[in-house]
Design a protein around this motif. Sequence first.
Motif, PDB file in Angstrom:
ATOM      1  N   PRO A 144      -5.256 -15.763 -22.623  1.00  0.00           N
ATOM      2  CA  PRO A 144      -5.385 -15.705 -21.033  1.00  0.00           C
ATOM      3  C   PRO A 144      -6.538 -15.929 -20.298  1.00  0.00           C
ATOM      4  O   PRO A 144      -7.557 -15.967 -21.101  1.00  0.00           O
ATOM      5  N   VAL A 145      -6.556 -16.231 -19.102  1.00  0.00           N
ATOM      6  CA  VAL A 145      -7.634 -16.698 -18.365  1.00  0.00           C
ATOM      7  C   VAL A 145      -7.918 -15.532 -17.168  1.00  0.00           C
ATOM      8  O   VAL A 145      -6.500 -15.175 -16.968  1.00  0.00           O
ATOM      9  N   LEU A 146      -8.828 -15.196 -16.675  1.00  0.00           N
ATOM     10  CA  LEU A 146      -9.311 -14.226 -15.635  1.00  0.00           C
ATOM     11  C   LEU A 146      -9.011 -15.125 -14.096  1.00  0.00           C
ATOM     12  O   LEU A 146      -9.459 -16.169 -13.996  1.00  0.00           O
ATOM     13  N   LYS A 147      -8.231 -14.461 -13.299  1.00  0.00           N
ATOM     14  CA  LYS A 147      -8.073 -15.021 -12.244  1.00  0.00           C
ATOM     15  C   LYS A 147      -7.604 -13.948 -10.759  1.00  0.00           C
ATOM     16  O   LYS A 147      -7.237 -13.059 -11.166  1.00  0.00           O
ATOM     17  N   ASP A 148      -8.368 -14.452  -9.826  1.00  0.00           N
ATOM     18  CA  ASP A 148      -8.231 -13.538  -8.635  1.00  0.00           C
ATOM     19  C   ASP A 148      -6.957 -13.614  -8.014  1.00  0.00           C
ATOM     20  O   ASP A 148      -6.387 -14.895  -7.971  1.00  0.00           O
ATOM     21  N   SER A 149      -6.503 -12.507  -7.300  1.00  0.00           N
ATOM     22  CA  SER A 149      -5.188 -12.605  -6.628  1.00  0.00           C
ATOM     23  C   SER A 149      -5.270 -11.204  -5.527  1.00  0.00           C
ATOM     24  O   SER A 149      -5.836 -10.536  -5.707  1.00  0.00           O
ATOM     25  N   GLN A 150      -4.688 -11.601  -4.375  1.00  0.00           N
ATOM     26  CA  GLN A 150      -4.585 -10.804  -3.215  1.00  0.00           C
ATOM     27  C   GLN A 150      -3.492  -9.758  -3.523  1.00  0.00           C
ATOM     28  O   GLN A 150      -2.310 -10.162  -3.981  1.00  0.00           O
ATOM     29  N   HIS A 151      -3.910  -8.686  -3.571  1.00  0.00           N
ATOM     30  CA  HIS A 151      -2.617  -7.559  -3.794  1.00  0.00           C
ATOM     31  C   HIS A 151      -2.708  -6.505  -2.761  1.00  0.00           C
ATOM     32  O   HIS A 151      -3.488  -6.283  -1.807  1.00  0.00           O
ATOM     33  N   PHE A 152      -1.493  -5.727  -2.552  1.00  0.00           N
ATOM     34  CA  PHE A 152      -1.181  -4.813  -1.606  1.00  0.00           C
ATOM     35  C   PHE A 152      -1.134  -3.374  -2.246  1.00  0.00           C
ATOM     36  O   PHE A 152      -0.699  -3.269  -3.452  1.00  0.00           O
ATOM     37  N   PHE A 153      -1.920  -2.364  -1.515  1.00  0.00           N
ATOM     38  CA  PHE A 153      -2.090  -1.206  -1.919  1.00  0.00           C
ATOM     39  C   PHE A 153      -1.382  -0.012  -1.155  1.00  0.00           C
ATOM     40  O   PHE A 153      -1.678  -0.116   0.386  1.00  0.00           O
ATOM     41  N   PHE A 154      -0.764   0.907  -1.501  1.00  0.00           N
ATOM     42  CA  PHE A 154      -0.350   2.167  -0.695  1.00  0.00           C
ATOM     43  C   PHE A 154      -1.600   3.130  -0.934  1.00  0.00           C
ATOM     44  O   PHE A 154      -1.744   3.507  -1.877  1.00  0.00           O
ATOM     45  N   LYS A 155      -1.880   3.580   0.277  1.00  0.00           N
ATOM     46  CA  LYS A 155      -2.913   4.474   0.414  1.00  0.00           C
ATOM     47  C   LYS A 155      -2.547   5.764   0.236  1.00  0.00           C
ATOM     48  O   LYS A 155      -2.441   6.640   1.168  1.00  0.00           O
ATOM     49  N   LEU A 156      -2.369   6.188  -0.948  1.00  0.00           N
ATOM     50  CA  LEU A 156      -1.742   7.483  -1.233  1.00  0.00           C
ATOM     51  C   LEU A 156      -2.828   8.667  -0.966  1.00  0.00           C
ATOM     52  O   LEU A 156      -2.428   9.679  -0.649  1.00  0.00           O
ATOM     53  N   PRO A 157      -4.085   8.317  -0.967  1.00  0.00           N
ATOM     54  CA  PRO A 157      -5.105   9.587  -0.519  1.00  0.00           C
ATOM     55  C   PRO A 157      -4.794   9.832   0.856  1.00  0.00           C
ATOM     56  O   PRO A 157      -5.219  10.977   1.343  1.00  0.00           O
ATOM     57  N   ASP A 158      -4.107   9.031   1.859  1.00  0.00           N
ATOM     58  CA  ASP A 158      -4.151   9.563   3.004  1.00  0.00           C
ATOM     59  C   ASP A 158      -3.081  10.785   3.154  1.00  0.00           C
ATOM     60  O   ASP A 158      -2.933  11.550   4.081  1.00  0.00           O
ATOM     61  N   PHE A 159      -2.298  11.151   1.977  1.00  0.00           N
ATOM     62  CA  PHE A 159      -1.243  12.211   1.950  1.00  0.00           C
ATOM     63  C   PHE A 159      -1.703  13.284   1.017  1.00  0.00           C
ATOM     64  O   PHE A 159      -0.967  14.154   0.414  1.00  0.00           O
ATOM     65  N   GLN A 160      -2.958  13.369   0.818  1.00  0.00           N
ATOM     66  CA  GLN A 160      -3.764  14.335  -0.235  1.00  0.00           C
ATOM     67  C   GLN A 160      -3.217  15.718   0.154  1.00  0.00           C
ATOM     68  O   GLN A 160      -2.685  16.791  -0.523  1.00  0.00           O
ATOM     69  N   GLN A 161      -3.487  15.940   1.398  1.00  0.00           N
ATOM     70  CA  GLN A 161      -3.337  17.478   2.021  1.00  0.00           C
ATOM     71  C   GLN A 161      -1.739  17.991   2.020  1.00  0.00           C
ATOM     72  O   GLN A 161      -1.313  18.970   1.538  1.00  0.00           O
ATOM     73  N   MET A 162      -0.991  16.732   2.514  1.00  0.00           N
ATOM     74  CA  MET A 162       0.537  17.162   2.338  1.00  0.00           C
ATOM     75  C   MET A 162       0.934  17.360   1.099  1.00  0.00           C
ATOM     76  O   MET A 162       1.810  18.397   0.703  1.00  0.00           O
ATOM     77  N   LEU A 163       0.382  16.582   0.070  1.00  0.00           N
ATOM     78  CA  LEU A 163       1.036  16.866  -1.338  1.00  0.00           C
ATOM     79  C   LEU A 163       0.512  18.107  -1.950  1.00  0.00           C
ATOM     80  O   LEU A 163       1.290  18.840  -2.735  1.00  0.00           O
ATOM     81  N   GLN A 164      -0.611  18.510  -1.698  1.00  0.00           N
ATOM     82  CA  GLN A 164      -1.158  19.529  -2.148  1.00  0.00           C
ATOM     83  C   GLN A 164      -0.150  21.083  -1.657  1.00  0.00           C
ATOM     84  O   GLN A 164      -0.119  21.694  -2.470  1.00  0.00           O
ATOM     85  N   ALA A 165       0.142  20.890  -0.462  1.00  0.00           N
ATOM     86  CA  ALA A 165       1.077  22.116  -0.010  1.00  0.00           C
ATOM     87  C   ALA A 165       2.541  21.887  -0.500  1.00  0.00           C
ATOM     88  O   ALA A 165       3.090  22.805  -0.925  1.00  0.00           O
ATOM     89  N   TRP A 166       3.111  20.470  -0.541  1.00  0.00           N
ATOM     90  CA  TRP A 166       4.499  20.437  -0.690  1.00  0.00           C
ATOM     91  C   TRP A 166       4.689  20.632  -2.426  1.00  0.00           C
ATOM     92  O   TRP A 166       5.728  21.170  -2.865  1.00  0.00           O
ATOM     93  N   THR A 167       3.799  20.164  -3.092  1.00  0.00           N
ATOM     94  CA  THR A 167       4.023  20.651  -4.620  1.00  0.00           C
ATOM     95  C   THR A 167       3.804  21.957  -5.013  1.00  0.00           C
ATOM     96  O   THR A 167       4.299  22.184  -6.182  1.00  0.00           O
TER      97      THR A 167
END
Length: 683
Positions: free
Chosen positions: A182-205
């Motif tokens: 294989p060779v190394l290659k760059d690609s544009q990816h999309f990410f879900f910003k999970l840290p946005d929900f840190q406080q909610m998840l701490q309470a919900w879990t």
Amino acid sequence: MSEPRKILVTSALPYANGSIHLGHMLEYIQTDMWVRFQKHRGNQCIYVCADDAHGSAIMLRAEKEGLTPEQLIANVQAEHSADFAEFLVDFDNFHSTHSEENRELSSQIYLKLRDAGHIAQRSITQYFDPEKKMFLADRFIKGTCPKCGTPDQYGDNCEKCGATYAPTDLKDPKSAISGATPVLKDSQHFFFKLPDFQQMLQAWTRSGTLQDAVANKIAEWLDAGLQQWDISRDAPYFGFEIPGEPGKYFYVWLDAPIGYMASFKNLCARRPDLDFDAFWAKDSTAELYHFIGKDIVNFHALFWPAMLEGAGLRKPTGINVHGYLTVNGQKMSKSRGTFVKARTYLDHLSPEYLRYYYAAKLGRGVDDLDLNLEDFVQKVNSDLVGKVVNIASRCAGFIQKGNAGVLVAGNAAPELTDAFLAAAPSICDAYEARDFARAMREIMGLADRANAWIADKAPWSLNKQEGKHDEVQAICALGINLFRQLVIFLKPVLPLLAADAEAFLNVAPLTWNDHTTLLSNHQLNEFKPLMTRIDPVKVQAMTDASKEDLTASATDTGETAPAGNGELAKDPLSPEIEFDAFAAVDLRVALILKAEAVEGADKLLRLTLDIGDEQRNVFSGIKSAYPDPAKLEGRLTMMIANLKPRKMRFGISEGMVMAAGPGGEEIYLLSPDSGAKPGQRIK
């Protein structure tokens, strides 16, 4: 009386890249029993699932088999559906993530997350297969471990030394798909910003939605700080294209949980009584439960509730996590024949045997569950055949012959029926809490009390006495009613047994609340055997059919050869036998229903024996020690149940009872300790 609850339930989606095995079935049986219990109680409980049909693995397997991905997933869905149906897993809908409902919902949720600022973009560097023209996931890259030098290791961890690393750290990397470098290659990816929900998840879990052990594990990830989650994959990829992003596809784990919603939406289109928003809107008052294995907790307890929160939808009421399945104390093994596919099991054994065994082992925690095959045989035969079905088989004949199949009115033991009634709330609570093991223990405790009472009353003995007809009928009528109560309690676990029992009892389908009443002056139908014992030979045939490497040596399978050749002091009159020959003897507790002298035979008695699920006719040469054979009736003894039937001049002998002594009047019929029950296996 409270209003019926509105409950939506899901199991994790089976991947459409292979067959269902007994490890998978643990979860679907667990979920189905809980759903059936809720419906049994009168609640509206909807159970949906789907095949998880996307991803590179499915695309590559389809290519290998000369099929389109759509053809492959259609074939697998037909197989999965048949296996689930025969295991009595009663989905209200079994759909596919490769559906228009899922495409629509995945796009809607993504766009809501994007518009709310919860999606990020950035370029990443990955290995790319120049021959297949595709980026490679970690599992599709192999090379030499950078830590210990072991070759042929996957791109994320070494199976030998346990090291974890990035695929780019591998030495001499190769594509596991084409073998190309294989060779190394760059690609544009999309990410879900999970840290946005840190406080909610701490309470919900920590809100009671998770078992404590699971919440503690999630807390480790939360305390370490959440990372953005890569939700995109590059073409070629079998899945849904991201709206407005040609050549970019949703990662399979984004649209997989949305598949729960899609399956329900597909059902709503066919069920006008169901409203999608009533179950999924932010202000929904319905309950939502997911049943999953502990290997996918992060997706369900972090990513999924964050996605729902970000899209303005409701979050789960609870996530119920179970452990892994082991067989005979070890990981499932193809060489040992313990990696058993659902279809292979069904070819040899009744699904209700496994449903009961799983129920008897499943608590509310996340501990692993061991399917010990020897214990499986013993427990099912002892509990279901020797205790539950035994009550009906003991009593039905007296009612059919003595009262034309009509249950008389009355209650011969109010203290016993009161105990059954008093136990119901606790059994109900155990089911609700998914503590099936406690529910089964309490139900079998009631079965023990019913059997002990019937044995104490001994209707088979009373039936021989003048003027005891009414007493026999009263005892057996209550016995049948107690059997009916047990069937009501067991119906979520054993729906086939319940249906057969309902046919015998001549009643409409039983509901939970029926346990508060007794049948009186009621006509029964003809009794037919409701369940047969598990034959260990069939279990062995199942494991033999599951072995993929039948030529594996003892070393290969981890087995050891006998050690040493030490001589034992031997009695010349008793030749040694191999342990396997002794272990093959099926020694069981038997109740002597009838004992009589055999006309024309000097030494023989004819014994009619109850061994739980059936009656056996055995001839025994013990007449000289028991000149009044009727005194043996109602006594427990021990018999070899798997002795080949022997044709004699007076009939066929179907076993052998155990006795000791020099002969003549000094013959002593062996009996088990008190508390033994007909049909129990003696080890």
